[in-house]
Design an enzyme around this catalytic site. Sequence first.
Site, PDB file in Angstrom:
ATOM      1  N   LYS A 284       0.792  -1.184   0.160  1.00 45.05           N
ATOM      2  CA  LYS A 284       0.066  -0.043   0.258  1.00 45.05           C
ATOM      3  C   LYS A 284       0.734   1.093  -0.034  1.00 45.05           C
ATOM      4  CE  LYS A 284      -2.130  -1.250   3.950  1.00 45.05           C
ATOM      5  NZ  LYS A 284      -1.252  -2.557   4.182  1.00 45.05           N
TER       6      LYS A 284
ATOM      7  N   ARG B 105      -9.251   1.139   8.926  1.00 44.38           N
ATOM      8  CA  ARG B 105      -8.712  -0.230   9.043  1.00 44.38           C
ATOM      9  C   ARG B 105      -9.823  -0.980   9.954  1.00 44.38           C
ATOM     10  NH1 ARG B 105      -2.840   0.606   9.004  1.00 44.38           N
ATOM     11  NH2 ARG B 105      -1.717  -1.309   8.853  1.00 44.38           N
TER      12      ARG B 105
ATOM     13  N   ARG C 235      11.945  -5.345   4.597  1.00 43.23           N
ATOM     14  CA  ARG C 235      11.259  -4.047   4.548  1.00 43.23           C
ATOM     15  C   ARG C 235      12.321  -3.296   5.266  1.00 43.23           C
ATOM     16  NH1 ARG C 235       5.401  -2.163   5.317  1.00 43.23           N
ATOM     17  NH2 ARG C 235       5.463  -3.158   7.318  1.00 43.23           N
TER      18      ARG C 235
ATOM     19  N   ARG D 188      11.609  -1.517  10.750  1.00 44.19           N
ATOM     20  CA  ARG D 188      10.500  -1.296  11.714  1.00 44.19           C
ATOM     21  C   ARG D 188      10.509  -2.208  12.762  1.00 44.19           C
ATOM     22  NH1 ARG D 188       5.164   0.132   8.043  1.00 44.19           N
ATOM     23  NH2 ARG D 188       4.288  -0.802   9.964  1.00 44.19           N
TER      24      ARG D 188
ATOM     25  N   ARG E  70      -0.337  -9.012  13.188  1.00 42.92           N
ATOM     26  CA  ARG E  70      -0.851  -7.977  12.385  1.00 42.92           C
ATOM     27  C   ARG E  70      -1.656  -8.635  11.388  1.00 42.92           C
ATOM     28  NH1 ARG E  70       4.199  -4.791  10.485  1.00 42.92           N
ATOM     29  NH2 ARG E  70       2.817  -3.419   9.670  1.00 42.92           N
TER      30      ARG E  70
HETATM   31  P1  ADP Z   1       2.326  -1.797   3.292  1.00 41.89           P
HETATM   32  O1  ADP Z   1       2.255  -0.330   3.313  1.00 41.89           O
HETATM   33  O2  ADP Z   1       1.103  -2.465   2.577  1.00 41.89           O
HETATM   34  O3  ADP Z   1       2.464  -2.267   4.827  1.00 41.89           O
HETATM   35  P2  ADP Z   1       4.895  -1.658   2.024  1.00 41.89           P
HETATM   36  O4  ADP Z   1       4.498  -0.771   0.655  1.00 41.89           O
HETATM   37  O5  ADP Z   1       5.647  -1.071   3.000  1.00 41.89           O
HETATM   38  O6  ADP Z   1       3.456  -2.432   2.341  1.00 41.89           O
HETATM   39  O7  ADP Z   1       5.481  -2.950   1.219  1.00 41.89           O
HETATM   40  C1  ADP Z   1       6.060  -4.049   2.110  1.00 41.89           C
HETATM   41  C2  ADP Z   1       7.346  -4.441   1.790  1.00 41.89           C
HETATM   42  O8  ADP Z   1       7.395  -5.036   0.376  1.00 41.89           O
HETATM   43  C3  ADP Z   1       8.412  -3.317   1.609  1.00 41.89           C
HETATM   44  O9  ADP Z   1       9.725  -3.756   1.635  1.00 41.89           O
HETATM   45  C4  ADP Z   1       8.442  -3.129  -0.123  1.00 41.89           C
HETATM   46  O10 ADP Z   1       9.444  -2.629  -0.562  1.00 41.89           O
HETATM   47  C5  ADP Z   1       7.858  -4.560  -0.542  1.00 41.89           C
HETATM   48  N1  ADP Z   1       7.137  -4.423  -1.878  1.00 41.89           N
HETATM   49  C6  ADP Z   1       6.130  -3.622  -2.102  1.00 41.89           C
HETATM   50  N2  ADP Z   1       5.476  -3.965  -3.043  1.00 41.89           N
HETATM   51  C7  ADP Z   1       6.028  -5.103  -3.661  1.00 41.89           C
HETATM   52  C8  ADP Z   1       6.028  -5.959  -4.826  1.00 41.89           C
HETATM   53  N3  ADP Z   1       4.979  -5.571  -5.776  1.00 41.89           N
HETATM   54  N4  ADP Z   1       6.714  -6.933  -4.872  1.00 41.89           N
HETATM   55  C9  ADP Z   1       7.691  -7.151  -3.936  1.00 41.89           C
HETATM   56  N5  ADP Z   1       8.065  -6.678  -2.960  1.00 41.89           N
HETATM   57  C10 ADP Z   1       7.311  -5.305  -2.872  1.00 41.89           C
HETATM   58  P1  AMP Z   2       1.264   0.487   8.781  1.00 44.20           P
HETATM   59  O1  AMP Z   2       2.378   1.499   8.935  1.00 44.20           O
HETATM   60  O2  AMP Z   2       0.058   0.977   8.059  1.00 44.20           O
HETATM   61  O3  AMP Z   2       1.729  -0.808   8.496  1.00 44.20           O
HETATM   62  O4  AMP Z   2       0.654   0.757  10.409  1.00 44.20           O
HETATM   63  C1  AMP Z   2       1.612   0.283  11.409  1.00 44.20           C
HETATM   64  C2  AMP Z   2       0.536   0.232  12.722  1.00 44.20           C
HETATM   65  O5  AMP Z   2       0.218   1.370  13.108  1.00 44.20           O
HETATM   66  C3  AMP Z   2      -0.585  -0.715  12.700  1.00 44.20           C
HETATM   67  O6  AMP Z   2      -0.100  -2.174  12.919  1.00 44.20           O
HETATM   68  C4  AMP Z   2      -1.370  -0.322  13.880  1.00 44.20           C
HETATM   69  O7  AMP Z   2      -1.068  -0.802  15.040  1.00 44.20           O
HETATM   70  C5  AMP Z   2      -1.208   1.345  13.875  1.00 44.20           C
HETATM   71  N1  AMP Z   2      -2.151   1.729  12.829  1.00 44.20           N
HETATM   72  C6  AMP Z   2      -1.944   2.449  11.566  1.00 44.20           C
HETATM   73  N2  AMP Z   2      -3.188   2.971  10.924  1.00 44.20           N
HETATM   74  C7  AMP Z   2      -4.065   2.652  11.916  1.00 44.20           C
HETATM   75  C8  AMP Z   2      -5.565   2.564  11.802  1.00 44.20           C
HETATM   76  N3  AMP Z   2      -6.254   3.299  10.715  1.00 44.20           N
HETATM   77  N4  AMP Z   2      -6.174   2.243  12.766  1.00 44.20           N
HETATM   78  C9  AMP Z   2      -5.574   1.653  13.911  1.00 44.20           C
HETATM   79  N5  AMP Z   2      -4.418   1.596  13.966  1.00 44.20           N
HETATM   80  C10 AMP Z   2      -3.684   1.760  12.783  1.00 44.20           C
END
Ligand code: ADP
Ligand code: AMP
Length: 213
Positions: free
Chosen positions: A13, A88, A127, A160, A171
Amino acid sequence: MKIVMLGAPGAGKGTQALNIAKQYGIPHISTGDIFRANIKNQTELGMKAKEYMDKGALVPDEITIGMLLDRIAESDCKNGFVLDGFPRTIPQAESLKAALQLQDAKIDYAVDIEVPDEVITTRMSGRRACVKCGGTYHIVYNPPKKEGICDNCGSELVQRADDKPETVIERLKTYHEMTQPLIDFYAKEGVLHTVDGTKAPAEVLKDILGVLG
Ligand code: ADP
Ligand code: AMP
């Protein structure tokens, strides 16, 4: 254009929201990034959020909803935004809908990035994130140009705290229980679009831009 990104943690995302924001000149709003910035600055909100984030749980709606609604009331959101990590829960989606309705507006697109749980676990361990600008990378699939440094702002990249395997499992559980129902919510609103998130990042972006037109 008002866009919501859906998908499990690690679906991509943030990666795609940044691309979309650049493409359309709208802000990328990540509630996770806002919480992490608050943790870094040791604010009261940050300390409260950290308790939940460390466990892989959701920060309570009472905290999260007001924070997000304040953010989208800012002037840079006039022409739209891309939300990453919000809503969420169903109450979050309902509150967002009600707030937008007051301005005769609505979410135009909900983009669900589909990725199976098995793929997520590998992604999370590689990541790397930029706490300064929200840039997100993967040591193998999406490496920065210079190891450990954000392409976008030159800051140091970090792993992270909630990307440890035990927390990722929690999660994913939280996602299936609390967030997956939003797919139905936005399908009923008539704005749901699903893309295959297992493709390479550039392919996923192409598919999303195809949907957004
Ligand atoms: P989210 O915001 O949904 O938690 P991220 O955008 O941070 O996910 O992506 C999670 C991990 O996967 C990151 O390390 C990112 O660089 C990697 N990633 C994102 N899209 C892809 C993809 N299409 N294929 C492989 N790795 C990806
Ligand atoms: P993210 O960076 O989107 O993966 O979010 C990291 C963490 O932040 C999540 O696992 C939740 O603990 C918290 N968080 C982020 N967005 C929300 C939301 N919309 N509602 C509740 N918790 C959230």
